[in-house]
Design an enzyme around this catalytic site. Structure first.
Site, PDB file in Angstrom:
ATOM      1  N   GLU A 321     -18.731  -5.556  50.333  1.00  0.00           N
ATOM      2  CA  GLU A 321     -18.179  -4.935  49.128  1.00  0.00           C
ATOM      3  C   GLU A 321     -16.899  -4.119  49.367  1.00  0.00           C
ATOM      4  O   GLU A 321     -16.770  -3.002  48.895  1.00  0.00           O
ATOM      5  CB  GLU A 321     -19.259  -4.063  48.471  1.00  0.00           C
ATOM      6  CG  GLU A 321     -20.443  -4.899  48.031  1.00  0.00           C
ATOM      7  CD  GLU A 321     -21.573  -4.098  47.400  1.00  0.00           C
ATOM      8  OE1 GLU A 321     -22.145  -4.567  46.427  1.00  0.00           O
ATOM      9  OE2 GLU A 321     -21.895  -3.000  47.905  1.00  0.00           O
TER      10      GLU A 321
HETATM   11  C1  ACM Z   1     -25.252  -4.804  50.126  1.00  0.00           C
HETATM   12  O1  ACM Z   1     -26.261  -4.883  49.417  1.00  0.00           O
HETATM   13  N1  ACM Z   1     -24.137  -4.279  49.645  1.00  0.00           N
HETATM   14  C2  ACM Z   1     -25.246  -5.301  51.491  1.00  0.00           C
END
Ligand code: ACM
Length: 681
Positions: A321
């Site tokens: 992310e």
């Molecule tokens: C995640 O759930 N951002 C690895």
């Protein structure tokens, strides 16, 4: 000893038969995870105060594990053992249980965890190649204790056991909410009880940097609100885990999810600071600058310091992310990308990961990451943790990477036991080649901590994680869901022996909500609601890190037992016998209880305003229960209702499904089943 079932090992017996026998026998034994091979025999080993455990070897790890087992057996049975401590003096004749190991185990991902356990009237023999295998065997033995009118015993049995997957992990996020040392420890005990072997410790985040750094003290001093683990505490937990045959893999999430780091060291970010600890949940922009050589100098020194605390070979770099906003907005970074032929942010992150890999190689570490998108140059040593979908697991495995499955094991999302249980990294009908399968090391349950704290985390991890532990340890053909539910209830209660609060905190939280010792009415209601799917919570309020975790949604359990019991009864009515008096009567009794509960709960709500948010949900429970009673009435009278009645009730039920207080009713689908059944009256 007369064997009830004798397994003839030979070409004529297929593996699948062995496993089926193991499942059937284990059903009687209530073991979780189900062992690879079980032979049940007649007879019992009776447990009394002369119980004495001997160890053939002066191994400290197994000594401590045996001592813990004796304490659990003693605590559960109330028997004051004359020999509370395992014996290593080799005075064999006094031993009733003998633990034999060949060698010390190494805490690495390839270690032998197999064991065999033989119990007959005269004694118990536990044999293992390594002390880690013996620890797994002690976990099995601890689950075998039974009682009858004459006292306590262990059934005569021969077990040969080994794991299906070598990596059976639990991720604990200690950043979104800090999780104290004692909570981590009791969860390590519970992991060992169900034979899990990796604690994946998510230590850094936007919302907190949770580990002391002596090299860069501003990391924990400015990035943690004072909530971090000292070096001594880290060493203590790593040793505690090792004593239980559990590896500890740290995660230092980079280059995104990085606000916690950048509060103290803003000069390493891709945009000018200052930064402050993030108080919201979500994906945020603060990101390390991968074009700044100081970033790598800093991380090299930091990794060096941390590598001395974490002996495990595996090291998680995060990598998830990264929204790329800071990189896109930084002209110097854009110029760097052009000059170095890095066409997009993926390429830049890949460049960053390669640099991290080189640093970690200096400290003899293997990189694990969430970064699944493209890994052209990471080297086949990189381990991919698949979280967005199964396809990335198989794609990475086919591309030559070793991988872990976490997609489907996101326990923070509060999904059902069954859903997680059936999430097999390598399903029975797989068409993957053996070579590709071998690269799938196992999986990890992930306890992300946006909506849990020290008081509630156990109830989100357990008992559902025990079902995941079985998925990762037992043969893939062990997949009878009803039997899993039955055994899980038993194991869940046994887990309380380790100090877990997943059951006992429920009543405590309800007492606080009710502001009363009398929680009967509140419990009737909360027993049949559940917290809504975690990703939906932000629809109802802007999530904040300091929001209290003491509300009805926090007390409510994922996949609540009472609702499931109700559904099982309703379902058995629909498949078996609509006229079954006993089931009709038990279903009616439950519906009556819920129908009449609201009036009483309303009185309590007036005195406890924290409950205001669920008042209309409680009313809807009463309305839904009444619909169920009407449906049963139709069935009893063998009358079919008008379609207009059915449509009207379905409409009411649909409205009742609207969440309140970030919780929802867990019984509406069962009431719908009852309505459907009236069509057959
Ligand atoms: C995640 O759930 N951002 C690895």
């Amino acid at each position: 000893m007369k064997l009830k079932k004798i397994l003839i090992v030979g070409l004529s017996i297929l593996l699948i038969n062995k496993i089926t026998v193991a499942q059937n026998n284990s059903a009687e034994l209530n073991l979780m995870p189900v062992p690879y091979e079980v032979e049940l025999a007649d007879g019992q080993f009776r447990l009394d105060n002369t119980f004495c455990v001997g160890i053939n070897n002066n191994d400290e790890r197994i000594f401590k594990a045996a001592l813990r087992m004796i304490n659990i057996l003693s605590g559960r049975t109330g028997i004051c053992m004359e020999r509370q401590f395992p014996d290593t003096t080799k005075v064999y004749k006094t031993w009733q249980m003998v633990i034999s190991i060949n060698r010390k185990g190494n805490l690495n991902a390839d270690e032998d965890e197999s064991y065999s356990l033989d119990v007959d009237e005269n004694g118990i023999s536990l044999k293992a190649e390594t002390n880690i295998g013996a620890i797994r065997g002690l976990a099995t033995l601890t689950q075998l204790i039974r009682a009858d009118e004459n006292g306590y015993y262990i059934p005569a049995v021969k077990i040969k056991d080994e794991p299906r997957f070598k990596w059976r992990g639990l991720l604990v996020d200690v950043c979104r909410h800090f999780i104290p040392v004692d909570v981590i420890k009791r969860n390590l005990d519970a992991m060992a009880a169900v034979k899990m072997n990796v604690l994946h410790w998510h230590l850094t985040e936007d919302q907190g940097f949770r580990i002391e750094s002596k090299t860069f003290p501003k990391l924990h001093q400015l990035g943690s609100d004072g909530l971090y683990y000292t070096h001594e505490e880290i060493k203590d937990i790593v040793a505690y885990a090792a004593d239980r045959g559990i590896r500890v893999m740290p995660e230092f999430d980079l280059p995104g999810h990085a606000t916690g780091w950048l509060v103290g060291y803003p000069e390493l970010a891709s945009a000018p600071g200052p930064y402050s600890i993030e108080r919201n949940w979500g994906i945020f922009s603060p990101t390390f600058d991968p074009t700044n050589e100081e970033t790598y100098k800093f991380l090299d020194a930091f990794f060096k310091e941390m590598s001395e605390l974490f002996p495990d070979k595996y090291w998680h770099i995060g990598g998830d992310e990264n929204n790329g906003k800071q990189w896109n907005a930084n002209q110097q970074i854009q110029d760097f990308m052009k000059k170095n032929n890095l066409p997009d942010n993926h390429a830049l992150q890949n460049y960053f990961n390669i640099r991290l890999g080189k640093i970690l190689a200096k400290y003899n570490k293997t990189m694990v990451g969430w970064y699944t998108d493209k890994q052209p140059d990471l080297g086949k040593d990189y381990v991919v943790q698949s979280w967005k979908g199964r396809s990335s697991l198989y794609e990475s495995a086919k591309n030559g990477y070793r991988c872990l499955l976490s997609h489907g094991f996101y326990i923070d999302l509060v999904q059902s036991r069954e859903y997680h249980y059936m999430n097999d990294p390598i399903p029975q009908d797989t068409i993957l080649s053996d070579e590709v399968r071998d690269r799938i090391l196992g999986g990890e349950a992930t306890m992300w901590a946006e909506y849990v704290g020290a008081e509630t985390i156990d109830s989100r991890i357990w008992p559902r994680t025990a079902a995941i532990a079985e998925r990762l340890w037992s043969p893939g053909s062990v997949n009878n869901v009803d039997d899993m539910f039955r055994r899980l209830d038993i194991v869940s209660m046994q887990l309380e022996d380790y100090g877990l609060t997943h059951i006992k905190n429920y009543d405590m939280m309800l007492r606080r909500l009710a502001n009363s010792y009398d929680i009967t009415v509140l419990k009737n209601f909360v027993d049949v609601i559940q917290p809504i799917f975690t990703y939906d919570r932000k629809k109802y309020r802007r999530p904040k890190s300091f929001h209290p975790l003491t509300k009805v949604a926090d007390a409510a359990r994922p996949d609540p037992r009472v609702a499931r019991e109700f559904d099982q009864r309703v379902s058995s009515l629909s498949v078996k016998d609509v006229n079954n008096e006993e089931i009709i009567s038990s279903v009616t009794k439950m519906l009556d209880l819920w129908k009449n509960n609201h009036a009483q709960l309303q009185k309590l709500i007036k005195e406890s305003p924290v409950l205001n948010e669920i008042e209309t949900l409680s009313k809807d429970l009463s309305v839904c229960a009444d619909i169920g009673l009407q449906a049963i009435d139709y069935m009893k009278k063998k009358l079919q209702p008008e379609q207009s009645w059915i449509d009207a009730q379905m409409e009411i039920l649909k409205k009742a499904e609207t969440p309140r207080g970030e919780t929802e009713l867990a019984i509406t689908k069962s009431i719908k089943k009852l309505i459907e059944m009236t069509k057959k009256s």
